[in-house]
Design an enzyme around this catalytic site. Structure first.
Site, mmCIF file in Angstrom:
data_model
loop_
_atom_site.group_PDB
_atom_site.id
_atom_site.type_symbol
_atom_site.label_atom_id
_atom_site.label_comp_id
_atom_site.label_asym_id
_atom_site.label_seq_id
_atom_site.Cartn_x
_atom_site.Cartn_y
_atom_site.Cartn_z
ATOM 1 N N MET A 1 43.060 47.070 26.953
ATOM 2 C CA MET A 1 44.224 47.944 27.103
ATOM 3 C C MET A 1 45.500 47.143 27.335
ATOM 4 O O MET A 1 46.527 47.395 26.707
ATOM 5 C CB MET A 1 44.009 48.933 28.258
ATOM 6 C CG MET A 1 42.839 49.863 28.068
ATOM 7 S SD MET A 1 42.906 50.819 26.538
ATOM 8 C CE MET A 1 44.200 51.986 26.893
ATOM 9 N N ASP B 1 46.813 37.641 33.533
ATOM 10 C CA ASP B 1 45.371 37.831 33.749
ATOM 11 C C ASP B 1 44.929 36.798 34.778
ATOM 12 O O ASP B 1 45.693 35.910 35.164
ATOM 13 C CB ASP B 1 44.580 37.716 32.436
ATOM 14 C CG ASP B 1 43.297 38.545 32.493
ATOM 15 O OD1 ASP B 1 42.407 38.192 33.308
ATOM 16 O OD2 ASP B 1 43.179 39.539 31.756
ATOM 17 N N VAL C 1 43.999 46.290 34.968
ATOM 18 C CA VAL C 1 42.878 45.399 35.334
ATOM 19 C C VAL C 1 41.606 46.243 35.421
ATOM 20 O O VAL C 1 41.600 47.426 35.080
ATOM 21 C CB VAL C 1 43.154 44.639 36.661
ATOM 22 C CG1 VAL C 1 44.373 43.734 36.517
ATOM 23 C CG2 VAL C 1 43.330 45.591 37.836
ATOM 24 N N GLU D 1 38.526 48.635 36.338
ATOM 25 C CA GLU D 1 38.570 49.951 36.970
ATOM 26 C C GLU D 1 37.897 49.872 38.349
ATOM 27 O O GLU D 1 36.750 50.323 38.534
ATOM 28 C CB GLU D 1 37.857 50.959 36.043
ATOM 29 C CG GLU D 1 38.005 52.404 36.418
ATOM 30 C CD GLU D 1 39.383 52.980 36.131
ATOM 31 O OE1 GLU D 1 40.364 52.233 36.058
ATOM 32 O OE2 GLU D 1 39.476 54.209 35.999
ATOM 33 N N HIS E 1 48.923 56.569 31.437
ATOM 34 C CA HIS E 1 47.573 56.477 30.874
ATOM 35 C C HIS E 1 47.633 56.423 29.350
ATOM 36 O O HIS E 1 47.985 57.395 28.697
ATOM 37 C CB HIS E 1 46.765 57.698 31.350
ATOM 38 C CG HIS E 1 45.354 57.694 30.895
ATOM 39 N ND1 HIS E 1 44.683 58.825 30.501
ATOM 40 C CD2 HIS E 1 44.457 56.688 30.766
ATOM 41 C CE1 HIS E 1 43.447 58.516 30.154
ATOM 42 N NE2 HIS E 1 43.290 57.231 30.302
ATOM 43 N N ASN F 1 41.040 63.578 29.192
ATOM 44 C CA ASN F 1 39.625 63.270 29.417
ATOM 45 C C ASN F 1 38.888 64.440 30.055
ATOM 46 O O ASN F 1 37.706 64.652 29.812
ATOM 47 C CB ASN F 1 39.472 62.022 30.284
ATOM 48 C CG ASN F 1 39.811 60.761 29.491
ATOM 49 O OD1 ASN F 1 39.831 60.802 28.259
ATOM 50 N ND2 ASN F 1 40.078 59.672 30.178
HETATM 51 P P1 NAD Z 1 39.004 45.154 30.174
HETATM 52 O O1 NAD Z 1 37.799 44.811 30.929
HETATM 53 O O2 NAD Z 1 39.011 44.966 28.688
HETATM 54 O O3 NAD Z 1 40.263 44.375 30.736
HETATM 55 C C1 NAD Z 1 40.533 44.170 32.083
HETATM 56 C C2 NAD Z 1 41.255 42.854 32.215
HETATM 57 O O4 NAD Z 1 41.716 42.717 33.542
HETATM 58 C C3 NAD Z 1 40.365 41.656 31.925
HETATM 59 O O5 NAD Z 1 40.990 40.810 30.975
HETATM 60 C C4 NAD Z 1 40.271 40.962 33.278
HETATM 61 O O6 NAD Z 1 40.148 39.557 33.168
HETATM 62 C C5 NAD Z 1 41.566 41.368 33.924
HETATM 63 N N1 NAD Z 1 41.535 41.265 35.371
HETATM 64 C C6 NAD Z 1 40.551 41.649 36.209
HETATM 65 N N2 NAD Z 1 40.896 41.374 37.479
HETATM 66 C C7 NAD Z 1 42.120 40.821 37.459
HETATM 67 C C8 NAD Z 1 42.996 40.325 38.451
HETATM 68 N N3 NAD Z 1 42.677 40.360 39.732
HETATM 69 N N4 NAD Z 1 44.189 39.831 38.072
HETATM 70 C C9 NAD Z 1 44.521 39.801 36.776
HETATM 71 N N5 NAD Z 1 43.713 40.238 35.773
HETATM 72 C C10 NAD Z 1 42.529 40.751 36.120
HETATM 73 O O7 NAD Z 1 39.312 46.675 30.518
HETATM 74 P P2 NAD Z 1 40.192 47.741 29.738
HETATM 75 O O8 NAD Z 1 39.310 48.534 28.877
HETATM 76 O O9 NAD Z 1 41.371 47.068 29.155
HETATM 77 O O10 NAD Z 1 40.642 48.705 30.909
HETATM 78 C C11 NAD Z 1 41.656 48.357 31.816
HETATM 79 C C12 NAD Z 1 42.124 49.589 32.561
HETATM 80 O O11 NAD Z 1 42.556 50.576 31.626
HETATM 81 C C13 NAD Z 1 41.062 50.267 33.407
HETATM 82 O O12 NAD Z 1 41.663 50.793 34.548
HETATM 83 C C14 NAD Z 1 40.567 51.390 32.508
HETATM 84 O O13 NAD Z 1 40.044 52.473 33.228
HETATM 85 C C15 NAD Z 1 41.841 51.777 31.849
HETATM 86 N N6 NAD Z 1 41.692 52.464 30.552
HETATM 87 C C16 NAD Z 1 40.769 52.066 29.660
HETATM 88 C C17 NAD Z 1 40.658 52.718 28.447
HETATM 89 C C18 NAD Z 1 39.661 52.280 27.417
HETATM 90 O O14 NAD Z 1 39.429 53.016 26.460
HETATM 91 N N7 NAD Z 1 39.082 51.114 27.547
HETATM 92 C C19 NAD Z 1 41.500 53.804 28.161
HETATM 93 C C20 NAD Z 1 42.467 54.177 29.087
HETATM 94 C C21 NAD Z 1 42.549 53.502 30.282
#
Ligand code: NAD
Length: 733
Positions: free
Chosen positions: A338, A357, A414, A416, A464, A514
């Site tokens: 995301m 990150d 980051v 969830e 979102h 959702n």
């Molecule tokens: P992801 O796992 O692909 O990415 C998360 C990133 O955060 C990773 O690159 C990780 O290294 C980084 N990270 C973790 N801890 C960290 C820290 N302390 N400091 C800096 N970086 C850190 O996850 P995603 O799918 O991109 O989801 C991220 C957020 O977006 C979540 O809250 C999720 O609920 C939300 N979201 C996801 C979707 C989806 O379809 N995947 C849709 C809407 C919202």
């Protein structure tokens, strides 16, 4: 001041200039049509005038028709709106036919005055239909200009002669992508397709138009379809080649639309019937089909949601009245799926981005996602090397929180996890300016709980996004308990900058989109457990116009995510949790390692490369298919009501504050049957009384999840509609 002006130059060329006062784009309304017709009459009657140029005083020619015209035409004939529409449409035809015949003697085809359209830029909808009635279309070489007939995208079709003229000019087959898909082209491509006649340097536009007008002969101004012996390119329906085209087109349209979009069917019928008769009769046929489409409640609902209300939301209909909050520098925390997408759309919109990150590699990988998308754009000729360098130059991929200095907005994406999110919130707030806004992209965690980690909860908000970020047009903005107006305005201004469509909702489990998608998926899975034929479930959804059936949708979003959400929801709800029957299927699939597309196995089977093959053959062995299958409509009512009742509950509970957002959000967020105009529009189409009756039956057969909400019952009892009672802009379109 009128929308058109008229002057005759020293060489006897009348120049009619379209320049709507105080608007950046020309759109046609009923008054301006009368003005234009008056000037055309004047030019044709004046012996000193040798020819006419129709042009624009703005950088573009025209964006189309003011869609309020449709409502006005309907109202013009009192209790016979179809007559009002038909007569109104025939007036447009009359004006364009007047331009096309330009005073010539119809028998000898002599004595007419040449009329050229000179297009400085974009020409859409009626803004192209009028030029199509001119004798020559000359466009400025402006690669940003869009030329086309996008009507089909909002549930209507080019009904001011565009359908008949384009098919006669190009042939039905070649015109199909422009009419049936609303394909837009830049001037050079429009010329190559044969839609327009000439492309010239912008500075030469008027000179060339004048040159053409002054040198055109009688023969130059006779349209092929008015000339003797005209044959439609590619053949008419009873010509062998034409026959093939129409049979194929009919099947293709039905395959693509599942028969639920009245405009596509009507367009095809108009083209078919219109191709077999003389042009003036063809225009009447087009007008009849256009009237038919405009009288269909689906078209009115699509126009309202996909055009009028979508635009109103994008222009800030629900924006608090606070100062401009344009974002200059955004910090994106988390460079995963995301975060990488959010960085890309922000940098593409000209915003400086700091992409953070935990590890430099991860931050770099997030930035390389943008590079990949830009490379793809370059291959398709949409992105230049300079543009790529510019966009990438705006993204600073780092692990250093100090780089967030000066960010006026943070979007956190980051993991969830409450703890991780709280940690990065504190780290970022230690660096960013005191008035910066902090947004979280969480899908499931309550905004008000996450705001507890913030020192400034009134500046904390949910933004979102949906995945993939670069493609999905909806952004849900979520207000926590303490979120203030400036934060809402900031989020809305950001969404405007990245050219997406916002809805603003209140904080509750799964927010809005959702919350409605999950019951849709769950209803599909429940039916698998009951022994409903899986193909029936999927096809029932597709026949309703959903892009994905519920089983395909859960394969795409992943079954383990479903399991995770089910577990978390159960933990939060305790005994009130209603979905154990669904979980049995979900958990059994996950136990078998069938996690959906990502594991190349789910409710569907996939080949090694991830290509979807068909429903998993053993599904029936695990959940035996019952001997007696439900009626298609029963399955459809279950799938539809599962979603729309959730939307109504979201409204009743105040999660949704505006039904326009509920409808636009549903179509853009999860592809809710666009032909219906959205859940509330659909309920209005079938009527609250009918909806309550359907719910009553479903409740008896399947239980309390189908109990009609109080609001719906109340509307039914009083014979009211959602838009009638709750539309913020008064009467429905
Ligand atoms: P992801 O796992 O692909 O990415 C998360 C990133 O955060 C990773 O690159 C990780 O290294 C980084 N990270 C973790 N801890 C960290 C820290 N302390 N400091 C800096 N970086 C850190 O996850 P995603 O799918 O991109 O989801 C991220 C957020 O977006 C979540 O809250 C999720 O609920 C939300 N979201 C996801 C979707 C989806 O379809 N995947 C849709 C809407 C919202």
């Amino acid at each position: 001041m009128t929308d058109f002006t008229y002057e005759v130059d020293a060489d006897g060329v009348a120049i009619i200039t379209w320049d709507v006062p105080n608007k950046s784009m020309n759109v046609l309304n009923l008054d301006s049509m009368v003005t234009l017709e008056g000037f055309v009459d004047q030019a044709l009657a004046d012996d000193k005038v040798k020819g006419v140029i129709l042009t624009s005083g703005k950088k573009d020619f025209a964006g189309g028709m003011d869609l309020n015209v449709i409502a006005k035409m309907k109202e013009s004939a009192g209790d016979d709106p179809a007559r009002g529409l038909f007569e109104g449409i025939m007036k447009f035809h009359g004006l364009e036919r007047k331009i096309e015949l330009a005073g010539m003697d119809f028998k000898t085809k002599k004595g007419g005055k040449p009329i050229a359209a000179a297009l400085p830029g974009t020409a859409l909808g009626i803004g192209l239909e009028i030029p199509l009635s001119c004798h020559r279309i000359i466009a400025a070489d402006n690669p940003k200009a869009k030329i086309g007939l996008p009507e089909i995208m909002v549930g209507i079709f080019p009904g001011a002669g565009g359908t008949m003229r384009l098919t006669r000019k190009l042939g039905a087959m070649a015109a199909a992508p422009f009419l049936l898909e609303g394909k837009l082209s830049d001037p050079k491509k429009a010329k190559a397709a044969g839609i327009i006649d000439e492309v010239v340097a912008p500075e030469d536009l008027m000179t060339r138009a004048k040159e053409w007008v002054l040198s055109a002969t009688d023969a130059d101004i006779v349209k092929p379809w008015d000339a003797k012996g005209y044959k439609m390119p590619g053949g008419t329906p009873y010509h062998p080649a034409g026959f093939m085209t129409f049979v194929g087109a009919s099947a293709m349209v039905h395959g693509k639309t599942q028969g639920v979009y009245p405009a596509a069917k009507a367009l095809l019928a108009a083209v078919y019937e219109g191709a077999m008769v003389p042009f003036d009769t063809a225009l009447k046929i087009e007008a009849r089909w256009f009237t038919n489409v405009l009288m269909n409640p689906s078209s009115a609902a699509m126009i309202r949601s996909l055009f009028i209300n979508k635009e109103a939301l994008e222009k800030g209909a629900n924006r608090p009245k606070v100062d401009d909050q344009t974002v200059k520098k955004v910090g994106v925390l988390g460079a995963g799926m995301m975060g990488a997408g959010i960085a890309y759309v922000s940098a593409s919109a000209g915003i400086e981005v700091v992409l953070i990150d935990a590890k430099q590699e991860a931050a770099d990988k997030g930035k390389s996602y943008s590079e990949g998308l830009l490379d793809k754009g370059m291959k398709r000729g949409k992105v230049t090397a300079e543009k790529k360098a510019e966009v990438l130059g705006r993204i600073n991929a780092t692990t250093d929180y100090a780089a967030l200095q000066g960010c006026d907005l943070i979007v956190e994406a980051v993991f969830e996890d409450m703890g991780v999110k709280a940690d990065v919130t504190a780290k970022a707030e230690a660096v960013i300016p005191a008035d910066a806004i902090f947004a979280t992209n969480t899908s499931t965690l309550p905004i008000s709980d996450l705001a507890k980690a913030s020192k400034r909860p009134e500046q904390f908000i949910g933004i979102h996004f949906f995945s993939p970020v670069d493609k999905m047009m909806l952004v849900e903005i979520i207000k926590g308990k303490e979120t203030g107006d400036v934060a809402v305005a900031k989020a809305l201004d950001f969404v405007r900058q990245i050219r997406k469509t916002p809805i603003v909702v209140n904080d509750a489990r799964f927010f809005y989109a959702n919350r409605c998608i999950i019951p849709y998926i769950n209803e599909g899975i429940r039916m698998v457990a009951e022994g409903v034929e899986p193909a029936l479930i999927e096809n029932a959804a597709k026949l309703l116009g959903f892009p994905l059936g519920p089983l395909q949708l859960v394969d795409e979003t992943s079954i383990d995510l479903g399991v995770k959400i089910a577990k978390a929801t159960k933990a939060a709800m305790g005994d009130a949790y209603p979905d154990s029957a669904v979980d049995e299927v979900l958990f059994a699939m996950a136990d078998r390692g069938r996690l959906g597309r990502k594991s190349n196995a789910g409710f569907y089977a996939y080949d090694d490369k991830g290509g979807r093959l068909g429903l998993w053959e053993e599904l029936g062995a695990v959940w035996p298919v019952a001997d007696t299958q439900p009626d298609l409509h029963e399955v459809q009512h279950r799938l539809m009501m599962a979603q729309v009742l959730e939307a109504v509950r979201a409204l009743e509970e105040g999660v949704l504050e505006d039904i326009r957002e509920g409808d636009v959000g549903a179509i853009l967020g999860w592809g809710f049957a666009p032909w219906s105009g959205g859940p509330f529009a659909w309920l209005d189409i079938i009527g609250a009384e009918q909806a309550v009756a359907i719910c009553g039956g479903l409740e008896n057969r399947y239980g309390a999840r189908f109990v009609a909400p109080k609001l719906l019952r109340d509307l039914a009892a009083k014979g009211e509609t959602f838009y009638g009672r709750l539309s913020p802009v008064g009467k429905a379109a």
